[in-house]
Enzyme design. Structure first.
Site, mmCIF file in Angstrom:
data_model
loop_
_atom_site.group_PDB
_atom_site.id
_atom_site.type_symbol
_atom_site.label_atom_id
_atom_site.label_comp_id
_atom_site.label_asym_id
_atom_site.label_seq_id
_atom_site.Cartn_x
_atom_site.Cartn_y
_atom_site.Cartn_z
ATOM 1 N N CYS A 49 -38.672 -13.935 3.545
ATOM 2 C CA CYS A 49 -38.636 -13.271 2.234
ATOM 3 C C CYS A 49 -39.956 -12.584 1.892
ATOM 4 O O CYS A 49 -39.972 -11.533 1.245
ATOM 5 C CB CYS A 49 -38.310 -14.275 1.127
ATOM 6 N N CYS A 52 -40.902 -8.627 2.200
ATOM 7 C CA CYS A 52 -40.494 -7.645 1.185
ATOM 8 C C CYS A 52 -40.939 -8.028 -0.222
ATOM 9 O O CYS A 52 -41.193 -7.160 -1.056
ATOM 10 C CB CYS A 52 -38.973 -7.477 1.198
ATOM 11 N N HIS A 53 -40.999 -9.346 -0.513
ATOM 12 C CA HIS A 53 -41.248 -9.757 -1.900
ATOM 13 C C HIS A 53 -42.690 -10.209 -2.143
ATOM 14 O O HIS A 53 -43.090 -10.318 -3.309
ATOM 15 C CB HIS A 53 -40.284 -10.875 -2.297
ATOM 16 N N MET A 90 -30.900 -6.135 -0.274
ATOM 17 C CA MET A 90 -31.226 -7.225 0.639
ATOM 18 C C MET A 90 -30.077 -7.531 1.606
ATOM 19 O O MET A 90 -28.916 -7.395 1.257
ATOM 20 C CB MET A 90 -31.491 -8.444 -0.239
ATOM 21 N N HIS A 332 -45.839 2.180 3.813
ATOM 22 C CA HIS A 332 -45.221 1.305 4.803
ATOM 23 C C HIS A 332 -45.599 1.663 6.244
ATOM 24 O O HIS A 332 -46.454 1.034 6.818
ATOM 25 C CB HIS A 332 -43.708 1.277 4.602
ATOM 26 N N HIS A 374 -38.324 5.397 6.091
ATOM 27 C CA HIS A 374 -38.897 4.463 7.077
ATOM 28 C C HIS A 374 -38.809 5.135 8.445
ATOM 29 O O HIS A 374 -37.777 5.089 9.097
ATOM 30 C CB HIS A 374 -38.117 3.144 7.070
#
Lengths: 542, 542
Positions: A49, A52-53, A90, A332, A374
């Site tokens: 997790c 991304c978080h 997600m 990113h 991306h």
């Protein structure tokens, strides 16, 4: 020990703090876990997790998961989201975690996020190991293989990197690298600086911050020559143009570390904590991408949460010059244009491609693209109308966006959208080769297996999709990440055994780059993901 | 809410953390204070202790005061240290705090330090105020006074700055500035950039992070023209060579802020958190000193705890280039050499003067001096043997150290000690003027009143002390900080009414710079400390 908040009146702040996010304590019954369950949930959160978080759960590519928001959703709703995923967001996790594990994760994210410790240079140095002494390095390759067509392949969940011979399609060796290697990079051709034996040494960065040095001239069983650890959580790495330094970026602690490329001894650590484009302080300001500028003695370091592109001059580490270019959140991954002057990187939550000019060390342009760009390794080629172009896939939509990237000779087309190609599903990687007529895009983010297991190929001339290739049909497997062979005659695609991830049931499928027909399957790989062909990665042109 | 530590096993850290400072909880009875007493002790700590020890109490000029160390000393011993001070270290505080306040402070430092909040650009902007609109700024001075011989005087504990007319010795006005202004700077002559009306605008920085803009051309009652706040705790400020930007440095949050010099609107904030020279992360990495390089479009920012000298190019704020020069801890305050190329700054806990070369943006040299160097505004002159020299006083010893500072024409003497002058007591400020035969040093850090109330004067030619001047004999008062008048004919020394600090019983004593005899006393000032003569501060030569 008594736990107290900082008294705001001391700072002359009796008023005006309501707007600044100082929250009152929550009075409802507080979620709780046993120590053992907490530790396990924390580990699961960290592995699946936090990417991304964020470990502090402030959100980035994923949403903010701080208790103030999670307590509002409640246990049942959170369990459902974790199990099934969200529309256009997600993944589902019901195939990776048990019901109880999901319940514990749901509770965990309603509790206060624990803050991981710092890491000093001294701690990093305590992890530095030499497996082969410098004096014992060979002066020529110790095997009869064509190492310039080797593929260095990440075996993600095995904690290994495989070396695969591109000529024979045989696995040369599996190298122990530590948990979930994210990227592997080698020395590259450089305009100003010149590394010895370009392409010989490769450096892995694991999600556990471990750095490994691989010597492709060694006997297969001795290719791992050195190791260190520069963070608890990390994502990217690069080698200086002169081959003297390796730089790796931490997710936690939020910093980058410059190491001696010979020994991996950490020399310099620089914090990336700082302010985002709105002027808010970000403690978890993670290094998302690191590249070496092909024309300058500089690294490019992208700081995800602050939207800062750092150009780091590596010519004098004691008097370190860094230009911080303001761009957009959340940075990113990216790739250079064929001239090597411009770096094109996704600011995925802003739906932009950010372009920086490494010659003048300044922001060149921001290009509006679609949902969550991306590019992975990215793709550059020449379009009949727009001239030189670059392209990206998107995590949020099945679309390839193509823009002009030659401001010198095609100023009217530069940094403007040239055209778009719709694909069947959202993807993660795009790739081409100067000798190829085609551009390949994967569709890893699509929820339906038949799309997730297929890649799409479009024609550079007609701009039309010419083929959809179902790479695998096996349950629990996905197709991702394309890489060309040294001469551009083959395209290698990974089949990731996502659910059966502790067995070597993944494979690489090799296609003829002209006919687009399957040529071979390389079996015996555990969760293969990224692949790096030595010759193709030596330069940035594709 | 359940409070948990980060599980180290998640990070693969089951072993090896003992050396990294992860401590176990203390089991003895824990010290505690009522909420009201805690707040009051926190305020006292912030005002009187945090400067040297840090809000997080990791220590800097003062010792580490974290609970792990303080609990070992215990309540009684801590009370005694706070009341009486330490040999060669801390002042006594029994004349400033009651017995109960000292007891509460002793308890407070055995408790966990509360962490103050962050401050965003938006919060800073909410404090920005315009008292006089730009369009209403006068085009010529609105008073008949010789503003180029004004002295801008800090009235520390009154939260004011006084403007004193150097010609008439009259106080022109007292300006409200907020708590404990630390430094005031104006525009200066610059080699490349050229500010309009050099010396007209002055900018104050308070220990509360408040920034005020003063217009010396205004009517006395309207001289305060704008205001903002850039931190909760701050120490230094500077104006760019072109007069367009003001930069101020925070103690907390650890950052610097670049503001529009016209409106004081905060434009850019840069965190200074990072790694010290040993490679350890420092959360409280405070900005100790900020100066404008006289020959470059750059600010010099000294970060105390990390030992980093930052050269910040202000020519492009969106693509901000900073060179971080590694030096030594803990950086404090400094001054330029007469050429404007070299900045000489005390790294006081390392007993070094650090010299940086602003032309090449690199560390030039580190000079070993004595205990805790502190030059304040510093002093440059020409010595008969060593050529151009610079000098510093020391907080830890009654000694002036003098070094060569002309590497171009006197390379053999450059950055080497030329000679030392012993004084009666440790001091904080040294000062001279090109027209003067003398150098003045104060002795503020000496515990005995008769020394603390005296300044010493030595002859540039003979290198001998020629006079000790008792500036005041009144109890509770100290002599500090010398400033010359515009033509160098007078020396102004502050008499700080340290204990009677809420009344205007401080004064400035004016001496003839040649005869060293008292000429005048300017009364009616509350706790006068630093003084800045407009003409003298326009250039860096003395």
């Amino acid at each position: 020990m008594k736990k107290v908040k900082y008294s705001l009146s001391v700072l002359g702040l009796a008023i005006g703090m309501a707007a600044s996010g100082v929250s009152m304590s929550v009075s409802a019954a507080e979620p709780t876990l046993s120590e053992a369950d907490f530790e396990k949930a924390q580990l699961h959160y960290f592995q699946r997790c936090a990417g991304c978080h964020g470990v502090l759960r402030k959100g980035a590519t994923g949403k903010n998961l701080e208790p103030k928001n999670m307590l509002k959703k409640g246990q049942k709703r959170l369990e459902k989201i974790i199990a099934l995923g969200t529309e256009g967001g997600m993944n589902n996790f019901d195939d990776l975690f048990t019901k109880q594990e999901i319940a514990n994760l749901a509770t965990f994210i309603q509790m206060k996020p624990p803050v991981p410790p710092e890491m000093s240079l001294e701690q990093m140095r305590s992890h530095t190991k030499e497996y082969v002494a410098l004096k014992d390095y060979p002066t020529k390759p110790l095997h009869g293989l064509n190492w310039k067509n080797f593929f260095v392949v990440i075996e993600r969940d095995a904690g290994k990197a495989a070396i695969v011979d591109g000529d024979t399609k045989k696995i040369v060796t599996h190298i122990d690298t530590g948990y979930a290697v994210h990227v592997i990079k080698g020395t590259e051709h450089h305009k100003k600086d010149h590394a010895k034996d370009v392409g010989r040494f490769w450096y892995t960065i694991g999600r556990d911050g471990k750095v490994n040095k691989i010597d492709l001239w060694q006997k297969p069983e001795k290719m791992l020559v050195a190791e260190t650890k520069m963070a608890y959580d990390a994502r990217d790495i690069a080698v200086s143009g002169d081959g003297k330094y390796v730089i790796a970026g931490g997710y936690w602690p939020a910093h980058f570390v410059i190491m001696d490329a010979e020994t991996l001894n950490p020399l310099k650590v620089v914090s990336t904590r700082g302010y985002n484009t709105k002027g808010e302080f970000i403690n978890e300001a993670r290094v998302a991408a690191i590249y070496t500028a092909p024309n300058e003695s500089a690294f490019i370091v992208a700081v995800k949460e602050t939207g800062k592109m750092l150009q780091v001059d590596y010519s004098d580490l004691d008097n370190l010059t860094i230009t911080a270019m303001e761009s957009a959140e959340f940075l990113h991954d990216g790739f250079f244009d064929p001239s090597g002057r411009y770096f094109q990187i996704a600011a995925n939550a802003s739906n932009k491609m950010v372009v920086v000019d490494t010659k003048d060390a300044k922001l060149e342009m921001m290009i509006d693209v679609d949902s969550l760009p991306h590019p992975g390794p990215g793709a550059n080629w020449t379009d009949k109308e727009c001239g030189p172009v670059g392209a990206t896939t998107h995590l949020g939509v099945g679309l390839v966006s193509v823009w002009g990237n030659d401001p010198i000779n095609h100023p009217d087309q530069a940094w403007k959208l040239c055209y778009e190609v719709e694909t069947d599903g959202a993807g993660v990687f795009i790739r081409t080769h100067p000798t190829s007529d085609y551009v390949w895009a994967d569709q890893l983010k699509h929820p339906e297996p038949e799309v997730q297991q297929s890649v799409q190929v479009f024609d550079k001339k007609t701009r039309e999709i010419v083929k959809t290739i179902r790479v695998t049909e096996e349950e629990g497997k996905a197709a991702l990440h394309m890489e060309f062979s040294a001469d551009g005659s083959e395209v290698w695609v990974s089949v990731w055994n996502r659910t059966d991830n502790s067995n070597p049931t993944g494979e690489i499928v090799v296609y003829d780059a002209k006919t687009l027909k399957e040529k071979a399957r390389i079996k015996g790989l555990t969760t293969p993901t990224g692949k790096f062909n030595v010759s193709n990665r030596i330069n940035h042109k594709t």
